[in-house]
Design a protein around this motif. Sequence first.
Motif, short mmCIF file in Angstrom:
data_model
loop_
_atom_site.label_atom_id
_atom_site.label_comp_id
_atom_site.label_asym_id
_atom_site.label_seq_id
_atom_site.Cartn_x
_atom_site.Cartn_y
_atom_site.Cartn_z
N TRP A 185 0.43 -1.24 -0.09
CA TRP A 185 -0.39 -0.11 0.20
C TRP A 185 1.01 1.49 0.20
O TRP A 185 0.74 2.48 -0.86
CB TRP A 185 -1.10 0.06 1.32
CG TRP A 185 -2.45 1.00 1.31
CD1 TRP A 185 -2.40 1.60 0.00
CD2 TRP A 185 -2.65 1.75 2.49
NE1 TRP A 185 -3.56 2.53 0.21
CE2 TRP A 185 -3.74 2.53 1.63
CE3 TRP A 185 -2.89 1.74 3.80
CZ2 TRP A 185 -4.57 3.65 2.69
CZ3 TRP A 185 -3.63 1.95 4.07
CH2 TRP A 185 -4.95 3.13 3.75
N ALA B 152 -7.60 3.40 -1.02
CA ALA B 152 -8.16 2.93 -0.82
C ALA B 152 -9.46 2.24 -1.59
O ALA B 152 -9.53 0.78 -1.41
CB ALA B 152 -7.91 2.27 0.91
N ASN C 253 -7.94 -0.53 -3.69
CA ASN C 253 -7.89 -2.57 -3.27
C ASN C 253 -10.17 -1.80 -2.80
O ASN C 253 -10.74 -2.46 -1.48
CB ASN C 253 -7.83 -1.68 -1.22
CG ASN C 253 -8.13 -3.57 -0.43
OD1 ASN C 253 -7.85 -4.51 -1.17
ND2 ASN C 253 -8.21 -3.49 0.37
#
Length: 348
Positions: free
Chosen positions: A87, A162, A166
């Motif tokens: 990340w 994010a 993700n």
Amino acid sequence: RDVCEIEINQGGIDMGTLLEPDDIREQLQSQLLLHYDLPEDTKVYHLKYSENFTYRLESEMTGDKYVLRVNRPGYHDLAELESELSWIRAVKRDTDIRTADVLPGKDGKFIQQLAFTGSTDKYVCSLFSFVEGVGIRGMSTEELIPYQKQIGAITAKLHLHAMTWNADNSLPRFHWDIEDMFGETSRWGDWSKNPALTPEQKEIFAKTVEIGCKKLEKYGKSPDRYGLIHSDLNINNILVDGDQVKILDFDDCGYGWFLFDLSTAVLEYDTNLSEMTRAWLDGYQTVRPLSAEDLEEVDTFIVLRKIVRMGWIASHWDNDTVKRVTDRYYTETEKLARAYCERNGGCL
């Protein structure tokens, strides 16, 4: 009493048998060049012992500086560590957020395994670029407000990143939900076992947790409220360089409510808590607007996060961060909790 003067139990957490920071530092000195392509005169200096062991590496010959993090055994597995570093690299690649680069070892891997004399535990480490800047601790409220607005905006960028990078929440990381904060296997330990608390404080904090958890259950975990978060953008993990804000330490990143990041950003503020909260929210909403339902739970996240920290203090009694905690933290949090209970019909 100052917490550092109290013998605190471990709050149910098995901390293992850890080596002392200086023991690790001495052994690192002989192992570094085996794992990393660094100048031969690179020296290891202790930087911080908190959740993990952090060291500054510096070469007098070249002036190169780095930061090496040695992870505490048992806190993360390798898949979780790889996810964190993935990340960070994606944030560096996809956004304008300023944070450290993750640097590979000689074998191209971002995680290196270490063997230390005197311990049977497996230690792993990660190398980062050195981030220039100064800490914000000790700044006045007036000085902090523009930085706090930037921190809010940066956090919103992290959340938006994010939510796309993700989107399926497939990254293997742990959660910061009710069970992980206050359940029987709470990640940071049982706050009520902190011996610095008085019986009266335990009573008011227990009522606060009861009310707050019910509100969070009702608030829910819809994708616009719950996802991958940094979860540790506290005062210790922020550097400023001129008018630029830089963020550090993704070690606690995981799945949680997005507003959990707000509660961590204001964790150590008390008399200026409202100003710092407002500044963060103002900055955040320049990037990602919040709903009325989100704003309704701001005080819930703030007071619960302060109580969660008490469990962390009780289970990390010997580290550098805990040694700064004084009785003021408990008395100010008690005031906050009492006001929260009164507003929510739970006055004792």
